[in-house]
Motif scaffolding. Structure first.
Motif, PDB file in Angstrom:
ATOM      1  N   GLY A  12      37.339  37.071  44.885  1.00  0.00           N
ATOM      2  CA  GLY A  12      37.585  35.739  45.457  1.00  0.00           C
ATOM      3  C   GLY A  12      37.390  34.700  44.367  1.00  0.00           C
ATOM      4  O   GLY A  12      37.539  34.989  43.169  1.00  0.00           O
ATOM      5  N   ALA A  13      37.022  33.485  44.768  1.00  0.00           N
ATOM      6  CA  ALA A  13      36.937  32.377  43.811  1.00  0.00           C
ATOM      7  C   ALA A  13      35.980  32.691  42.655  1.00  0.00           C
ATOM      8  O   ALA A  13      36.343  32.578  41.479  1.00  0.00           O
ATOM      9  CB  ALA A  13      36.497  31.114  44.544  1.00  0.00           C
ATOM     10  N   GLY A  14      34.749  33.110  42.979  1.00  0.00           N
ATOM     11  CA  GLY A  14      33.755  33.338  41.933  1.00  0.00           C
ATOM     12  C   GLY A  14      34.100  34.534  41.060  1.00  0.00           C
ATOM     13  O   GLY A  14      34.036  34.462  39.825  1.00  0.00           O
ATOM     14  N   ASP A  36      37.403  44.930  44.495  1.00  0.00           N
ATOM     15  CA  ASP A  36      37.585  44.224  45.773  1.00  0.00           C
ATOM     16  C   ASP A  36      38.292  45.149  46.754  1.00  0.00           C
ATOM     17  O   ASP A  36      39.191  45.896  46.368  1.00  0.00           O
ATOM     18  CB  ASP A  36      38.400  42.929  45.575  1.00  0.00           C
ATOM     19  N   LYS A  37      37.903  45.053  48.027  1.00  0.00           N
ATOM     20  CA  LYS A  37      38.569  45.881  49.052  1.00  0.00           C
ATOM     21  C   LYS A  37      39.948  45.325  49.386  1.00  0.00           C
ATOM     22  O   LYS A  37      40.802  46.022  49.918  1.00  0.00           O
ATOM     23  CB  LYS A  37      37.696  45.969  50.308  1.00  0.00           C
ATOM     24  N   ASN A  44      41.553  30.055  49.735  1.00  0.00           N
ATOM     25  CA  ASN A  44      41.202  29.495  51.050  1.00  0.00           C
ATOM     26  C   ASN A  44      41.468  27.995  51.184  1.00  0.00           C
ATOM     27  O   ASN A  44      41.741  27.499  52.276  1.00  0.00           O
ATOM     28  CB  ASN A  44      39.722  29.717  51.352  1.00  0.00           C
ATOM     29  N   SER A  45      41.355  27.257  50.083  1.00  0.00           N
ATOM     30  CA  SER A  45      41.508  25.793  50.156  1.00  0.00           C
ATOM     31  C   SER A  45      42.878  25.399  50.700  1.00  0.00           C
ATOM     32  O   SER A  45      43.038  24.301  51.249  1.00  0.00           O
ATOM     33  CB  SER A  45      41.321  25.154  48.782  1.00  0.00           C
ATOM     34  N   ILE A  79      33.081  48.319  48.505  1.00  0.00           N
ATOM     35  CA  ILE A  79      31.756  48.546  47.922  1.00  0.00           C
ATOM     36  C   ILE A  79      30.849  49.023  49.045  1.00  0.00           C
ATOM     37  O   ILE A  79      30.694  48.342  50.065  1.00  0.00           O
ATOM     38  CB  ILE A  79      31.226  47.264  47.250  1.00  0.00           C
ATOM     39  N   SER A 104      29.844  38.586  43.741  1.00  0.00           N
ATOM     40  CA  SER A 104      30.494  37.398  44.320  1.00  0.00           C
ATOM     41  C   SER A 104      31.244  37.862  45.575  1.00  0.00           C
ATOM     42  O   SER A 104      32.464  37.723  45.670  1.00  0.00           O
ATOM     43  CB  SER A 104      31.437  36.758  43.295  1.00  0.00           C
ATOM     44  N   LEU A 105      30.481  38.396  46.515  1.00  0.00           N
ATOM     45  CA  LEU A 105      31.085  39.040  47.693  1.00  0.00           C
ATOM     46  C   LEU A 105      31.293  38.080  48.856  1.00  0.00           C
ATOM     47  O   LEU A 105      31.719  38.499  49.940  1.00  0.00           O
ATOM     48  CB  LEU A 105      30.240  40.242  48.127  1.00  0.00           C
ATOM     49  N   GLY A 106      30.986  36.819  48.668  1.00  0.00           N
ATOM     50  CA  GLY A 106      31.307  35.825  49.700  1.00  0.00           C
ATOM     51  C   GLY A 106      30.481  35.979  50.960  1.00  0.00           C
ATOM     52  O   GLY A 106      29.392  36.569  50.968  1.00  0.00           O
ATOM     53  N   CYS A 156      32.676  25.604  53.064  1.00  0.00           N
ATOM     54  CA  CYS A 156      33.368  24.323  52.928  1.00  0.00           C
ATOM     55  C   CYS A 156      33.004  23.363  54.063  1.00  0.00           C
ATOM     56  O   CYS A 156      33.706  23.298  55.083  1.00  0.00           O
ATOM     57  CB  CYS A 156      34.881  24.529  52.886  1.00  0.00           C
ATOM     58  N   ASP A 286      29.392  32.045  47.685  1.00  0.00           N
ATOM     59  CA  ASP A 286      28.944  31.945  49.075  1.00  0.00           C
ATOM     60  C   ASP A 286      27.823  32.910  49.436  1.00  0.00           C
ATOM     61  O   ASP A 286      27.094  32.672  50.410  1.00  0.00           O
ATOM     62  CB  ASP A 286      30.130  32.228  50.022  1.00  0.00           C
ATOM     63  N   ALA A 302      30.931  26.606  48.830  1.00  0.00           N
ATOM     64  CA  ALA A 302      32.254  26.050  48.513  1.00  0.00           C
ATOM     65  C   ALA A 302      32.794  26.690  47.243  1.00  0.00           C
ATOM     66  O   ALA A 302      32.033  27.061  46.341  1.00  0.00           O
ATOM     67  CB  ALA A 302      32.166  24.538  48.331  1.00  0.00           C
ATOM     68  N   GLY A 303      34.124  26.782  47.189  1.00  0.00           N
ATOM     69  CA  GLY A 303      34.782  27.404  46.048  1.00  0.00           C
ATOM     70  C   GLY A 303      34.472  26.687  44.744  1.00  0.00           C
ATOM     71  O   GLY A 303      34.335  27.316  43.694  1.00  0.00           O
ATOM     72  N   VAL A 304      34.331  25.382  44.831  1.00  0.00           N
ATOM     73  CA  VAL A 304      34.084  24.606  43.605  1.00  0.00           C
ATOM     74  C   VAL A 304      32.763  25.047  42.958  1.00  0.00           C
ATOM     75  O   VAL A 304      32.663  25.138  41.728  1.00  0.00           O
ATOM     76  CB  VAL A 304      34.117  23.081  43.904  1.00  0.00           C
TER      77      VAL A 304
HETATM   78  C1  LIG Z   1      39.600  27.005  55.673  1.00  0.00           C
HETATM   79  C2  LIG Z   1      38.820  26.934  54.393  1.00  0.00           C
HETATM   80  C3  LIG Z   1      39.012  25.882  53.535  1.00  0.00           C
HETATM   81  C4  LIG Z   1      38.280  25.786  52.364  1.00  0.00           C
HETATM   82  N1  LIG Z   1      38.499  24.726  51.531  1.00  0.00           N
HETATM   83  C5  LIG Z   1      37.771  24.611  50.402  1.00  0.00           C
HETATM   84  C6  LIG Z   1      37.975  23.504  49.536  1.00  0.00           C
HETATM   85  O1  LIG Z   1      38.837  22.649  49.771  1.00  0.00           O
HETATM   86  N2  LIG Z   1      37.185  23.420  48.437  1.00  0.00           N
HETATM   87  C7  LIG Z   1      36.231  24.353  48.143  1.00  0.00           C
HETATM   88  O2  LIG Z   1      35.541  24.222  47.131  1.00  0.00           O
HETATM   89  N3  LIG Z   1      36.018  25.412  48.957  1.00  0.00           N
HETATM   90  C8  LIG Z   1      36.768  25.567  50.062  1.00  0.00           C
HETATM   91  N4  LIG Z   1      36.573  26.649  50.880  1.00  0.00           N
HETATM   92  C9  LIG Z   1      35.474  27.589  50.591  1.00  0.00           C
HETATM   93  C10 LIG Z   1      35.848  28.609  49.524  1.00  0.00           C
HETATM   94  O3  LIG Z   1      37.023  29.288  49.873  1.00  0.00           O
HETATM   95  C11 LIG Z   1      34.721  29.601  49.336  1.00  0.00           C
HETATM   96  O4  LIG Z   1      33.522  28.901  49.177  1.00  0.00           O
HETATM   97  C12 LIG Z   1      34.961  30.461  48.111  1.00  0.00           C
HETATM   98  O5  LIG Z   1      36.088  31.273  48.320  1.00  0.00           O
HETATM   99  C13 LIG Z   1      33.740  31.308  47.786  1.00  0.00           C
HETATM  100  O6  LIG Z   1      34.007  32.175  46.728  1.00  0.00           O
HETATM  101  P1  LIG Z   1      33.241  33.576  46.635  1.00  0.00           P
HETATM  102  O7  LIG Z   1      33.731  34.229  45.388  1.00  0.00           O
HETATM  103  O8  LIG Z   1      31.809  33.359  46.826  1.00  0.00           O
HETATM  104  O9  LIG Z   1      33.728  34.389  47.931  1.00  0.00           O
HETATM  105  P2  LIG Z   1      35.182  34.767  48.402  1.00  0.00           P
HETATM  106  O10 LIG Z   1      36.203  33.882  47.784  1.00  0.00           O
HETATM  107  O11 LIG Z   1      35.130  34.816  49.880  1.00  0.00           O
HETATM  108  O12 LIG Z   1      35.404  36.233  47.837  1.00  0.00           O
HETATM  109  C14 LIG Z   1      34.674  37.347  48.278  1.00  0.00           C
HETATM  110  C15 LIG Z   1      35.481  38.601  47.967  1.00  0.00           C
HETATM  111  O13 LIG Z   1      34.639  39.739  48.166  1.00  0.00           O
HETATM  112  C16 LIG Z   1      35.398  40.761  48.776  1.00  0.00           C
HETATM  113  N5  LIG Z   1      34.462  41.662  49.484  1.00  0.00           N
HETATM  114  C17 LIG Z   1      33.525  41.320  50.385  1.00  0.00           C
HETATM  115  N6  LIG Z   1      32.817  42.411  50.776  1.00  0.00           N
HETATM  116  C18 LIG Z   1      33.347  43.466  50.091  1.00  0.00           C
HETATM  117  C19 LIG Z   1      33.039  44.868  50.042  1.00  0.00           C
HETATM  118  N7  LIG Z   1      32.062  45.414  50.764  1.00  0.00           N
HETATM  119  N8  LIG Z   1      33.786  45.643  49.229  1.00  0.00           N
HETATM  120  C20 LIG Z   1      34.784  45.115  48.463  1.00  0.00           C
HETATM  121  N9  LIG Z   1      35.106  43.807  48.465  1.00  0.00           N
HETATM  122  C21 LIG Z   1      34.397  42.984  49.260  1.00  0.00           C
HETATM  123  C22 LIG Z   1      36.341  40.022  49.712  1.00  0.00           C
HETATM  124  O14 LIG Z   1      37.482  40.805  49.991  1.00  0.00           O
HETATM  125  C23 LIG Z   1      36.669  38.763  48.900  1.00  0.00           C
HETATM  126  O15 LIG Z   1      37.848  38.907  48.146  1.00  0.00           O
HETATM  127  C24 LIG Z   1      37.326  26.785  52.040  1.00  0.00           C
HETATM  128  C25 LIG Z   1      37.145  27.871  52.905  1.00  0.00           C
HETATM  129  C26 LIG Z   1      37.891  27.958  54.059  1.00  0.00           C
HETATM  130  C27 LIG Z   1      37.703  29.151  54.969  1.00  0.00           C
END
Ligand SMILES: Cc1cc2nc3c(=O)[nH]c(=O)nc-3n(C[C@H](O)[C@H](O)[C@H](O)COP(=O)(O)OP(=O)(O)OC[C@H]3O[C@@H](n4cnc5c(N)ncnc54)[C@H](O)[C@@H]3O)c2cc1C
Length: 385
Positions: A12-14, A36-37, A44-45, A79, A104-106, A156, A286, A302-304
Motif C-alpha cells: 500500500g502507500a507505506g 502483498d496478498k 485510496n485517496s 503473510i 506496512s500492513l495497514g 483519513c 496505519d 493517513a497515506g501522507v
Molecule cells: C476513502 C479513503 C480516502 C482516503 N483519502 C486519503 C487522503 O486523501 N489522504 C491521505 O493521506 N490518506 C487518505 N486515505 C488513507 C490512506 O489510504 C491510508 O492511510 C494509507 O493507504 C495507509 O498506508 P499503509 O501502507 O499503512 O496501508 P495500506 O495502504 O492499507 O496497505 C496495506 C497493504 O497490506 C496488505 N496486507 C494486509 N494484510 C496482509 C497480509 N496478511 N498478507 C499480505 N498482505 C497484506 C494489503 O493488501 C495492502 O495492500 C484514505 C483512505 C480511504 C479509505
C-alpha cells in the motif's frame, strides 16, 4: 559488505514508498522483497472520485508486478506469521528470513464488530464497496441519507466529511438536494478532533452552509437492517433510508499474533524513527500507534504520514547498512485535500508534532487545491511505478 535481505510487508502507500526509496539508495547486492496478498497497489485517496464517477476503478490501481522491473522483488502471498525473535516471515508461498523488516500492513476493516453493519451499510472504504455505492446512489432519490462513523480510529479523518460534501454536490447538480436529508453521526466530539477546534469549527461551518446535519458524540452499537434503524450507545434510535458507514478498523491479525501490538491494538513505534521494540524491525502507516507529544492523542491514520514515514525509514536503513549519513526523523508534518465538488477542494496542513498541541491550518475551498490533488495522483503513479 555482504548483501542484506530487506522485507517489506504490504504494497500500500507505506510499503510502496519504502521499497522504492530503499531501491534508489541501496546497491544491487541488497535484496528488497515486497510481499502483498493483493496483486495491485490501490490508491485510496481517489476513492471519492470513483464514487462520483470521475475515475474508473482501473485508473486508481496499478499492478505490483511492475516493481520487478525496478529490481524490487514482488511476491504475491498472504503473510501468515511474523516471527521477530527468529527474524522470519511465513507466507502462503514460502518462508522469508530477513535482516531488516518494514511492516506496512495497514488496517483491516472489521464490519462484523457492529451487529448489522455488513447487512445495512454501504462502505466506501474498499474499492468494491465504492463501486456498489456509486451505483446505488443513482437509484436513491429521496429520504434520509446518513453517513455513519462507527468507531475511532479510522483512516483519513477527512474522508467521511469529503464523501458527505460530494454527495451534497451530487444531489445539487441533479436538482434533487431538497429531497435528501443528509446527516452525519459520529462518536467524535468534532470533525477531525486531532487537528484542533479551529479546523473542527471550519469544517462544521462548511457542513452547515450545505445543510448537512452534524451529530457528534454518537457511538453506534447496532444496526437493524429490516427496520432501517441505528441504535446508539445512549439508547437513541435513528431511522435511515440510505446508510453509508465507515466500518470499525483493526490491526491485521498477523501483527497481533506476533505480539507486536499494545493495549491500543496497534504497533507502538518511536514517533520519529518508527522503530519497534525489536532491532531492525520498523512499522509505518496505519498499522502503527504513534503517540503525539501530549502523550494522549494519536497521529491520524493517513497515506501522507505512511509516505513520509517510509522515506525516513528507508533513509535510516540505508544509513545503517552503509554506515554513513545521519539519522532522519519523521517530523509529524502532513496535509490533505478535501474535495467538495464544483472542481474545488479545501486543504488542511500542519505539524502534528507541534507542542503543546498540533498546529493545523485549513485553507478555504478553491480550484487550486482540487488541481493539486489531481497532480498529486498523477505524480504518485508516475513516480512510484
Ligand atoms: C476513502 C479513503 C480516502 C482516503 N483519502 C486519503 C487522503 O486523501 N489522504 C491521505 O493521506 N490518506 C487518505 N486515505 C488513507 C490512506 O489510504 C491510508 O492511510 C494509507 O493507504 C495507509 O498506508 P499503509 O501502507 O499503512 O496501508 P495500506 O495502504 O492499507 O496497505 C496495506 C497493504 O497490506 C496488505 N496486507 C494486509 N494484510 C496482509 C497480509 N496478511 N498478507 C499480505 N498482505 C497484506 C494489503 O493488501 C495492502 O495492500 C484514505 C483512505 C480511504 C479509505
Amino acid at each position: 559488505m555482504s548483501g542484506k535481505n530487506i522485507l517489506v510487508l504490504g504494497g500500500g502507500a507505506g510499503g510502496l514508498v519504502v521499497a522504492n526509496e530503499l531501491r534508489k539508495r541501496l546497491g544491487k547486492e541488497h535484496k528488497i522483497i515486497l510481499i502483498d496478498k493483493n496483486t495491485k497497489h490501490i490508491f485510496n485517496s481517489s476513492f471519492v472520485w470513483v464514487l462520483m464517477g470521475w475515475r474508473e476503478p482501473s485508473q486508481v490501481q496499478k499492478s505490483l508486478e511492475k516493481l520487478n522491473k525496478k529490481k524490487i522483488e514482488y511476491v504475491n502471498a498472504e503473510i501468515l506469521q511474523i516471527d521477530p525473535a527468529n527474524r522470519l516471515v511465513k507466507t502462503s508461498v514460502q518462508d522469508f528470513a530477513y535482516d531488516y523488516l518494514v511492516i506496512s500492513l495497514g488496517a483491516d476493516l472489521a464490519l462484523e464488530a457492529v451487529p448489522g453493519f455488513a447487512q445495512s451499510a454501504h462502505n466506501f472504504y474498499d474499492l468494491n464497496g465504492v463501486i456498489k455505492l456509486r451505483d446505488a446512489l443513482k437509484g436513491f432519490s429521496s429520504g434520509k441519507l446518513i453517513v455513519l462513523i462507527s468507531s475511532l480510529p479510522f483512516k483519513c479523518p477527512a474522508a467521511p466529511y469529503e464523501a458527505a460534501f460530494l454527495m451534497d454536490y451530487y444531489y445539487r447538480e441533479r436538482g434533487m438536494r431538497d429531497k435528501i436529508d443528509l446527516r452525519i453521526y459520529t462518536p467524535e466530539p468534532q470533525p477531525m478532533p486531532v487537528a484542533g477546534p479551529t479546523v473542527g469549527n471550519a469544517m462544521k461551518q462548511m457542513l452547515e452552509m450545505r445543510g448537512i446535519n452534524y451529530n457528534p458524540n454518537f457511538k453506534v452499537t447496532s444496526i437493524d437492517s429490516e427496520k432501517r434503524e441505528i441504535t446508539f450507545e445512549k439508547g437513541e434510535k435513528v431511522k435511515y433510508d440510505f446508510l453509508v458507514g465507515i466500518p470499525p478498523h483493526r490491526s491485521p491479525k498477523v501483527v497481533k499474533e506476533a505480539g507486536l501490538t499494545d493495549e491500543s491494538g496497534w504497533i507502538p513505534v518511536s514517533r520519529e524513527t518508527l522503530n519497534t521494540k525489536y532491532d531492525e524491525l520498523y512499522a509505518i502507516g496505519d498499522v502503527t500507534a504513534v503517540r503525539l507529544p501530549d502523550g494522549k492523542k494519536m497521529l491520524p491514520k493517513a497515506g501522507v504520514f505512511a509516505h513520509y514515514q517510509a522515506e525516513a525509514v528507508a533513509h535510516n536503513i540505508d544509513a545503517e547498512i552503509s554506515g554513513s549519513g545521519t539519522l532522519r526523523k519523521f517530523d509529524g508534518k502532513g496535509s490533505c485535500f478535501i474535495e467538495i465538488g464544483y472542481s474545488k477542494a479545501a486543504y488542511g496542513s500542519g505539524n502534528f508534532y507541534a507542542e503543546p498541541a498540533p498546529a493545523v491550518k485549513m485553507r478555504e475551498p478553491g480550484r487550486i487545491w482540487h488541481w493539486g490533488k489531481i497532480l498529486f495522483e498523477k505524480w504518485w503513479f508516475w513516480h512510484w511505478f
